[in-house]
Design an enzyme around this catalytic site. Structure first.
Site, PDB file in Angstrom:
ATOM      1  N   GLN A 115       0.844  -1.197   0.000  1.00  0.00           N
ATOM      2  CA  GLN A 115       0.000   0.000   0.000  1.00  0.00           C
ATOM      3  C   GLN A 115       0.882   1.252   0.000  1.00  0.00           C
ATOM      4  OE1 GLN A 115      -3.101   0.065   2.937  1.00  0.00           O
ATOM      5  NE2 GLN A 115      -3.683   2.177   2.530  1.00  0.00           N
ATOM      6  N   ASP A 116       0.572   2.183  -0.929  1.00  0.00           N
ATOM      7  CA  ASP A 116       1.265   3.478  -0.999  1.00  0.00           C
ATOM      8  C   ASP A 116       2.749   3.343  -1.352  1.00  0.00           C
ATOM      9  OD1 ASP A 116      -1.162   4.457  -0.259  1.00  0.00           O
ATOM     10  OD2 ASP A 116      -0.501   5.428   1.570  1.00  0.00           O
TER      11      ASP A 116
END
Length: 563
Positions: free
Chosen positions: A379-380
């Site tokens: 994530q990210d």
């Protein structure tokens, strides 16, 4: 003399005095009018300039709060300059508010302390950006820059200042305690965001020129030749291409984990680099795994990281939100110093899918570029935070919102692969964060390949994957001339939260191919559109979106400026 005559004389004297007073007042007013041509005229100029903003009442009242200066306003530029001055004063005030909270507030959690430090950093960057914007504004129009380049530089500076206010507050969004603490800062940060928004709108009105204004280079950079799968500008000679492909750049220092270089860590090499350098400073990072968090601060400009190959030179760490970091500070490598370059390196965050936000690379460096690099996380993964960036011939892999932020970035000729997320999660390739319709920011993916990693491919039906979702109200993402595999859901795009931003976002697709490219089943949002003409796509090319012709040649990396 009789009493009657005395009374007449007194009456005449009184009349004379009254007349002289009237004359004096008239003369004084006349002189004042000459010094300040017209107070009402100044206010009319201010009101007209403010009428183009999103917050016109705030715009006028802010400038009117400085009457001694407001009454001297005579041009549109004067209004913007005064607006930036007042905004700078308030930013200073916010800095001291944050600093005081750090010193005096009891019971702060690890993440709250980190978030406050993030705020100090982003507020400090805002001050620099506002000072640069004021200097650029006073020089507008400049003989050394084209009107379009000068306008974009101004827009970039103020757009970044807006983003920094949002970033500060976003650090207090991870749990209920953080959100409660956010209230201490919210009013001040939003006030500056709105003031910067007003300055940006007025600047756009002053400097507006077509985004696709012709470049003064006879389009030499638009000529391209393909060799070994890489498209090079036609004016780069075969010998120079060989030089660039082999990475034959003389290093200033060498980093080697085994002690055979000048430094054992990348951070030590960055710390020793010169500040505010106008000459490129090359840090050669030899093959090895460097387990460290690296910061390239704003004072370290013109630095280049040169690796031994993306599979050989790896910078890795594992900071993440689940363990108490903020998204902003979780980055394995964070780059702010402008004109940063990197090639032949992997940037990695190994926290894993269960640790939520965990950034491999965060970039706020203006005019930064990356070539032959890998960005690996979940994530990210890649935080394209602010300013102008270019990414070419790279690999970006992740799960949720794995390319996100609010820079103006073009990702060209790269591989963008969704990974296998946790059970029940959906993959989002992008989450763009534009908060103001006048910001010149957005994510452009051009001539690239969007697909799945080997671990996701056999189970891709169990994990829906989308091109993006709107992180902020004016989210802007353009996918063009790319190959999209069937990993992408036919709807293409996903909502963030109900109807949030669906009417205000700008999502575009243009001339894409592959099993996931058909647009007949795409979302029906007001903000989504399929581009059908080259004219409409031109503003999103590197030449126009990031002023590429002015700086990409100096990177030494391959690039394509047009469609």
């Amino acid at each position: 003399m009789t009493n009657i005559n005395k009374k007449k004389l007194m009456s005449l004297l009184a009349l004379l005095i009254a007349t002289l007073v009237v004359v004096a007042v008239v003369v004084a007013r006349s002189n004042n009018a000459e010094a300040f041509p017209s107070q009402s005229q100044s206010h009319a100029i201010i009101k007209k300039a403010c009428s183009t903003t999103l917050y016109p009442q705030l715009c006028f009242s802010t400038i009117a709060s400085k009457p001694a200066l407001a009454n001297k306003v005579s041009t549109h530029k004067d209004v913007i300059d005064l607006s930036l001055n007042v905004t700078t004063e308030i930013v200073h005030r916010n800095y001291f508010t944050v600093h005081k909270l750090l010193l005096t507030k009891k019971g702060l959690t690890k993440r709250q302390k980190t978030a406050l430090h993030d705020c100090l950093e982003t507020i400090d960057e805002t001050l620099d950006e506002l000072h640069k914007a004021k200097a650029d504004l006073r020089d507008y129009p400049s003989k050394s820059k084209s009107l379009s380049r000068h306008a974009q530089d101004l827009n970039t500076l103020i757009s970044s200042a807006i983003t920094n206010q949002v970033t500060c507050l976003d650090g207090f969004s991870h749990d209920k305690a953080d959100k409660r603490f956010r209230k201490y800062l919210e009013a001040g940060q939003l006030h500056v965001e709105h003031l910067c928004s007003n300055a940006l709108a007025m600047t756009n009105n002053l400097t507006h020129t077509p985004l696709n204004e012709k470049n003064n280079n006879n389009n030499r950079n638009l000529m391209e030749e393909e060799e070994d799968g890489i498209k090079w500008p036609g004016w780069i000679s075969t010998a120079d291409r060989r030089l660039l492909q082999t990475g034959a750049v003389t290093p200033d220092v060498v980093v080697a984990a085994d002690g055979s270089g000048n430094f054992r860590t990348v951070s030590a090499a960055v710390a020793a680099a010169p500040e505010q350098s106008s000459k490129r400073y090359v840090i050669k990072i030899k093959a090895g795994v460097y387990r460290e968090n690296v910061d390239v601060p704003k004072k370290k400009t013109n630095i280049m990281f040169l690796g031994d190959g993306r599979t050989k030179t790896i910078i890795t760490a594992s900071r993440n939100v689940a363990d108490g970091s903020t998204t902003f500070s979780s980055a394995t490598v964070a780059v702010v110093g402008e004109r940063f370059l990197a090639r032949d390196i992997t940037f990695e965050n190994t926290a894993g899918a269960s640790k939520h936000q965990a950034v491999a690379l965060r970039v706020g460096a203006d005019l930064s570029a990356f070539y032959l690099c890998d960005f690996l996380a979940y994530q990210d993964t890649l935080y394209v935070h602010s300013n102008r960036q270019f990414i070419v011939n790279c690999l970006i892999a992740g799960t949720v919102d794995f390319i996100f932020g609010n820079s103006a970035v073009v990702i060209q000729n790269s591989d963008i692969h969704a990974r296998r997320p946790n059970a029940g999660q959906k993959n989002m390739v992008t989450a763009q964060g534009r908060v103001d319709p006048n910001q010149n920011t957005g994510i452009v993916i051009q001539k690239s390949r969007i697909g799945a990693t080997a671990e996701l491919e056999p189970v891709k039906k169990n994990f829906p994957t989308f091109l993006g979702r709107p992180w902020k109200e004016y989210s802007r993402t353009v996918i063009m001339q790319s190959t999209i595999s069937d990993v992408i859901d036919p709807a293409g795009w996903h909502q963030w939260d109900g109807n949030f931003a669906l009417n205000t976002l700008t999502y575009r697709e243009y001339h894409n191919t592959g099993a996931g490219a058909p647009t007949s089943g795409r979302v029906k949002w007001k903000g989504f559109k399929v581009i059908t003409s080259a004219t409409e796509a031109q503003p999103f090319t590197p030449a126009n979106f990031i002023a590429g012709s002015a700086w990409l040649p100096s990177t030494g990396f391959p690039f394509s400026l047009g469609l």
